[in-house]
Design a protein around this motif. Structure first.
Motif, mmCIF file in Angstrom:
data_model
loop_
_atom_site.group_PDB
_atom_site.id
_atom_site.type_symbol
_atom_site.label_atom_id
_atom_site.label_comp_id
_atom_site.label_asym_id
_atom_site.label_seq_id
_atom_site.Cartn_x
_atom_site.Cartn_y
_atom_site.Cartn_z
ATOM 1 N N GLY A 1 -3.302 1.713 -2.685
ATOM 2 C CA GLY A 1 -2.564 2.309 -1.383
ATOM 3 C C GLY A 1 -3.753 2.586 -0.514
ATOM 4 O O GLY A 1 -3.672 3.809 0.366
ATOM 5 N N GLY A 2 -4.817 1.862 -0.484
ATOM 6 C CA GLY A 2 -5.800 2.129 0.387
ATOM 7 C C GLY A 2 -5.574 2.655 1.878
ATOM 8 O O GLY A 2 -6.059 3.416 2.391
ATOM 9 N N PHE A 3 -4.734 1.552 2.421
ATOM 10 C CA PHE A 3 -4.285 1.649 3.982
ATOM 11 C C PHE A 3 -3.385 2.971 4.065
ATOM 12 O O PHE A 3 -3.951 3.819 4.992
ATOM 13 C CB PHE A 3 -3.254 0.525 4.182
ATOM 14 C CG PHE A 3 -4.124 -0.829 3.960
ATOM 15 C CD1 PHE A 3 -5.352 -1.022 4.344
ATOM 16 C CD2 PHE A 3 -3.534 -1.798 3.213
ATOM 17 C CE1 PHE A 3 -5.891 -2.458 4.180
ATOM 18 C CE2 PHE A 3 -4.097 -3.049 2.764
ATOM 19 C CZ PHE A 3 -5.290 -3.544 3.167
ATOM 20 N N ALA A 4 -2.694 3.245 3.227
ATOM 21 C CA ALA A 4 -1.808 4.499 3.282
ATOM 22 C C ALA A 4 -2.524 5.590 3.261
ATOM 23 O O ALA A 4 -2.587 6.771 3.648
ATOM 24 C CB ALA A 4 -0.646 4.500 2.435
ATOM 25 N N ARG B 1 2.586 7.060 -6.823
ATOM 26 C CA ARG B 1 1.519 8.406 -7.084
ATOM 27 C C ARG B 1 2.063 9.507 -6.656
ATOM 28 O O ARG B 1 2.118 10.566 -7.507
ATOM 29 C CB ARG B 1 0.170 7.725 -6.730
ATOM 30 C CG ARG B 1 -0.977 8.715 -7.451
ATOM 31 C CD ARG B 1 -1.255 10.026 -6.598
ATOM 32 N NE ARG B 1 -1.890 9.655 -5.446
ATOM 33 C CZ ARG B 1 -1.865 10.789 -4.430
ATOM 34 N NH1 ARG B 1 -1.380 11.957 -4.733
ATOM 35 N NH2 ARG B 1 -2.549 10.284 -3.140
ATOM 36 N N LEU B 2 2.597 9.669 -5.337
ATOM 37 C CA LEU B 2 2.999 10.704 -4.891
ATOM 38 C C LEU B 2 4.050 11.417 -5.607
ATOM 39 O O LEU B 2 4.329 12.635 -5.964
ATOM 40 C CB LEU B 2 3.179 10.760 -3.441
ATOM 41 C CG LEU B 2 2.068 10.771 -2.449
ATOM 42 C CD1 LEU B 2 2.422 10.373 -0.934
ATOM 43 C CD2 LEU B 2 1.303 11.846 -2.499
ATOM 44 N N LYS B 3 4.968 10.400 -6.099
ATOM 45 C CA LYS B 3 6.177 10.940 -6.544
ATOM 46 C C LYS B 3 5.856 11.455 -8.302
ATOM 47 O O LYS B 3 6.192 12.561 -8.681
ATOM 48 C CB LYS B 3 7.082 9.726 -6.847
ATOM 49 C CG LYS B 3 8.577 10.062 -7.637
ATOM 50 C CD LYS B 3 9.409 8.957 -7.775
ATOM 51 C CE LYS B 3 10.817 9.353 -8.359
ATOM 52 N NZ LYS B 3 11.582 8.134 -8.487
ATOM 53 N N ARG B 4 4.911 10.863 -8.951
ATOM 54 C CA ARG B 4 4.565 11.352 -10.030
ATOM 55 C C ARG B 4 3.550 12.452 -9.839
ATOM 56 O O ARG B 4 3.703 13.702 -10.548
ATOM 57 C CB ARG B 4 3.365 10.262 -10.749
ATOM 58 C CG ARG B 4 4.375 9.141 -11.389
ATOM 59 C CD ARG B 4 5.303 9.292 -12.299
ATOM 60 N NE ARG B 4 5.980 8.301 -12.693
ATOM 61 C CZ ARG B 4 7.111 7.468 -11.921
ATOM 62 N NH1 ARG B 4 7.229 7.995 -10.809
ATOM 63 N NH2 ARG B 4 7.561 6.346 -12.615
ATOM 64 N N GLY C 1 0.732 -1.124 -0.044
ATOM 65 C CA GLY C 1 -0.014 -0.094 -0.228
ATOM 66 C C GLY C 1 0.845 1.158 -0.060
ATOM 67 O O GLY C 1 0.549 2.329 -0.736
ATOM 68 N N MET C 2 1.804 1.485 0.983
ATOM 69 C CA MET C 2 2.869 2.374 1.102
ATOM 70 C C MET C 2 3.529 2.685 -0.470
ATOM 71 O O MET C 2 3.708 3.992 -0.897
ATOM 72 C CB MET C 2 3.585 2.372 2.086
ATOM 73 C CG MET C 2 3.021 2.450 3.339
ATOM 74 S SD MET C 2 3.953 2.775 4.859
ATOM 75 C CE MET C 2 4.689 0.802 5.116
ATOM 76 N N ALA C 3 3.941 1.552 -0.897
ATOM 77 C CA ALA C 3 4.672 1.625 -2.185
ATOM 78 C C ALA C 3 3.885 2.281 -3.221
ATOM 79 O O ALA C 3 4.456 2.996 -4.022
ATOM 80 C CB ALA C 3 5.318 0.186 -2.647
ATOM 81 N N ALA C 4 2.459 1.691 -3.347
ATOM 82 C CA ALA C 4 1.576 2.101 -4.621
ATOM 83 C C ALA C 4 1.455 3.674 -4.151
ATOM 84 O O ALA C 4 1.531 4.412 -5.223
ATOM 85 C CB ALA C 4 0.361 1.434 -4.158
ATOM 86 N N ARG C 5 1.243 4.100 -2.839
ATOM 87 C CA ARG C 5 0.935 5.441 -2.852
ATOM 88 C C ARG C 5 2.033 6.414 -2.893
ATOM 89 O O ARG C 5 2.004 7.440 -3.523
ATOM 90 C CB ARG C 5 0.220 5.666 -1.453
ATOM 91 C CG ARG C 5 0.425 7.230 -1.018
ATOM 92 C CD ARG C 5 -0.436 7.314 0.647
ATOM 93 N NE ARG C 5 -0.670 8.582 0.854
ATOM 94 C CZ ARG C 5 -1.528 9.575 0.357
ATOM 95 N NH1 ARG C 5 -2.333 9.063 -0.518
ATOM 96 N NH2 ARG C 5 -1.496 10.666 0.786
#
Length: 230
Positions: free
Chosen positions: A206-209, A24-27, A17-21
């Protein structure tokens, strides 16, 4: 044994979840600095895409709720975080276009969308419920509590993974409208928008994050502008 399994499942699902988030945040951080050449806000772009598909019964609104940057099938409402509703950047455009893609799916009767919406709601609300159940259990029976938390979170993550094709399809539909109607011509900016659409797609893992970011933004109000969920 239960404690180890619980910690393992909790750790794996949280890391994914954190990796997916973070992806997205980086992009998003990159494309928040890029102005959208069409001079449209995210809300205006979403409305333009829907209009081009002759979808007139979907309302585009600003939202600060847990489920923001989200298309609600029940009310036919496309909800965008403030920075994406008012923003005139490639990041806002990509996120808004992705959610418009879900509205297009709904209008076309895309049945897998119903399952996907259920998965999103599960992530948003069951995360809180399972955490509330697990906390007292971890005090009374630490092994059982950790196993319940890890198992429940990993099940929600699996449900999200299985429905990811719906997310890719939504981004694809939005991209096709933008390209086929010449709303945006092929080139560097179109490729950047496509990259942001992919980031919006993967963010759904990244639902949990996303839940913790939302909770943090309400505990510390000055952080709300930095928060956008997917």
């Amino acid at each position: 044994m239960l404690l180890r399994i619980g910690i393992l499942l909790f750790g794996i699902s949280s890391l994914i979840g954190m990796a997916a988030r973070q992806f997205r945040l980086k992009r998003e951080g990159k494309f928040r600095l890029e102005d959208f050449s069409l001079d449209l806000t995210g809300a205006e772009l979403a409305r333009r895409i829907l209009s081009l598909k002759k979808i007139e019964d979907v309302e585009v609104v600003e939202s600060r709720a847990l489920l923001t940057n989200h298309y609600d099938l029940r009310t036919k409402t496309l909800k965008l975080a403030p920075e994406n509703f008012h923003g005139q950047t490639l990041a806002a455009a990509g996120i808004a276009a992705h959610e418009a893609g879900h509205a297009i799916q709904h209008a076309a009767g895309h049945k897998p969308l119903l399952w996907r919406q259920s998965a999103i709601k599960s992530t948003a609300y069951l995360t809180t419920l399972f955490f509330a159940i697990s906390l007292p259990l971890m005090v009374i029976r630490p092994r059982v509590g950790m196993a319940v938390l890890g198992g429940s979170w990993s099940m929600i993550l699996l449900q999200n993974i299985l429905t990811m094709p719906v997310e890719f399809d939504a981004s694809g539909r939005a991209k096709d409208v933008i390209y086929n109607t010449r709303l945006l011509k092929a080139g560097k900016e179109f490729n950047q928008l496509e990259e942001m659409l992919h980031a919006a797609t993967l963010d759904k893992l990244g639902g949990f994050a996303r839940f913790w970011a939302w909770a943090f933004s309400w505990i510390f109000p000055w952080r709300r502008r930095a928060h956008s969920a997917g």
